[in-house]
Motif scaffolding. Structure first.
Motif, short mmCIF file in Angstrom:
data_model
loop_
_atom_site.label_atom_id
_atom_site.label_comp_id
_atom_site.label_asym_id
_atom_site.label_seq_id
_atom_site.Cartn_x
_atom_site.Cartn_y
_atom_site.Cartn_z
N UNK A 1 0.79 -1.24 0.00
CA UNK A 1 0.00 0.00 0.00
C UNK A 1 0.82 1.28 0.00
N UNK A 2 2.05 1.21 -0.50
CA UNK A 2 2.95 2.38 -0.50
C UNK A 2 2.35 3.57 -1.24
N UNK A 3 1.86 3.31 -2.45
CA UNK A 3 1.37 4.42 -3.28
C UNK A 3 0.15 5.07 -2.65
N UNK A 4 -0.79 4.24 -2.20
CA UNK A 4 -2.01 4.75 -1.57
C UNK A 4 -1.66 5.60 -0.35
N UNK A 5 -0.81 5.07 0.51
CA UNK A 5 -0.45 5.76 1.75
C UNK A 5 0.41 7.01 1.46
N UNK A 6 1.35 6.88 0.53
CA UNK A 6 2.24 8.02 0.23
C UNK A 6 1.45 9.21 -0.29
N UNK A 7 0.52 8.95 -1.19
CA UNK A 7 -0.28 10.05 -1.75
C UNK A 7 -1.08 10.74 -0.65
N UNK A 8 -1.71 9.93 0.19
CA UNK A 8 -2.54 10.46 1.27
C UNK A 8 -1.68 11.23 2.30
N UNK A 9 -0.52 10.66 2.61
CA UNK A 9 0.39 11.29 3.58
C UNK A 9 0.89 12.63 3.05
N UNK A 10 1.24 12.67 1.76
CA UNK A 10 1.75 13.92 1.19
C UNK A 10 0.65 14.99 1.22
N UNK A 11 -0.60 14.58 0.97
CA UNK A 11 -1.73 15.54 1.03
C UNK A 11 -1.89 16.06 2.45
N UNK A 12 -1.87 15.15 3.41
CA UNK A 12 -2.09 15.54 4.81
C UNK A 12 -1.00 16.50 5.30
N UNK A 13 0.25 16.22 4.92
CA UNK A 13 1.36 17.04 5.41
C UNK A 13 1.62 18.26 4.53
N UNK A 14 1.00 18.29 3.34
CA UNK A 14 1.27 19.37 2.40
C UNK A 14 2.65 19.23 1.77
N UNK A 15 3.11 17.98 1.61
CA UNK A 15 4.41 17.69 1.01
C UNK A 15 4.22 17.34 -0.48
N UNK A 16 5.31 17.44 -1.24
CA UNK A 16 5.28 16.96 -2.63
C UNK A 16 5.25 15.43 -2.61
N UNK A 17 4.66 14.83 -3.63
CA UNK A 17 4.67 13.37 -3.78
C UNK A 17 5.59 13.02 -4.95
N UNK A 18 6.48 12.07 -4.74
CA UNK A 18 7.35 11.62 -5.83
C UNK A 18 7.38 10.10 -5.87
N UNK A 19 7.12 9.54 -7.04
CA UNK A 19 7.25 8.09 -7.22
C UNK A 19 8.65 7.78 -7.74
#
Ligand SMILES: Nc1ncnc2c1ncn2[C@@H]1O[C@H](COP(=O)(O)OP(=O)(O)OP(=O)(O)O)[C@@H](O)[C@H]1O
Length: 182
Positions: free
Chosen positions: A12-30
């Protein structure tokens, strides 16, 4: 802050990473997209093989001093401020990868890797700050909540929270030993 989110495929890396970046206001990078964009790695069969040193160097050059969540099962090779290792019951990993149509061999390889903590051990070899999170039975939102709570409390090192040895018998049929080849 650079946060790397790693783990066995299907945890679940992608699902969690996207959500985490939204919550923290961080950029998301794959990791894969980044590597492709920068011309890092080469195709071996139908898989992109990435040189982890080259990846780490390029990512540090690009993201040093920025707030970013890096998603991918090689992200723990990037010198991050903290590495999040997502875990999931190997039976769940098997189900998800079967749904994705993984070959028997790739399925076995990944279920086994989850069973024996391969990514966690690699992450601990690479980084002092490792947070292991069990996603089993939790929603992605709950997982993100748990991660941000730990980070808010300044906790950046926690592991040894799962033990999949109890499900070994049940995942045996998926493993290479169970496929009849020695
Ligand atoms: N608690 C959870 N956290 C994350 N994903 C979950 C959770 N529960 C269920 N899922 C589901 O599990 C699947 C995980 O897929 P995802 O692509 O995020 O995994 P991944 O680890 O990034 O895989 P890969 O490394 O192969 O890209 C998704 O369908 C997601 O909705």
């Amino acid at each position: 802050m650079i946060i790397a989110v790693t783990g066995t495929p299907g945890v679940g890396k992608t699902t969690v990473s996207r959500l985490l970046s939204e919550k923290l206001g961080y950029e998301y990078v794959g990791v894969k997209e980044f590597a492709r964009e920068k011309g890092i790695g080469e195709m071996v069969g139908d898989e992109l093989e990435i040189d982890v040193d080259e990846l780490a160097e390029a990512m540090l050059r690009e993201f040093h001093g920025r707030d970013v969540v890096i998603d991918g099962h090689l992200s723990h090779f990037v010198p991050a401020d903290v590495v999040i290792v997502l875990r999931a019951d190997p039976r769940l990993v098997a189900e998800r990868l079967m749904e994705r149509g993984y070959s028997r061999e790739k399925l076995a390889e990944n279920v086994e890797a989850e069973l024996v903590d391969v990514i966690l051990v690699e992450a601990l070899e690479e980084n002092e700050n490792v947070l292991e999170i069990d996603t089993t039975g939790k929603t992605p939102g709950e997982v993100v909540e748990e991660i941000s709570e730990l980070l808010e409390r300044g906790i950046k090192r926690r592991f040894g929270i799962v033990d999949w040895s109890g499900v070994y018998d049940e995942v045996l049929p998926y493993l290479r030993l169970g496929s009849g080849r020695m």
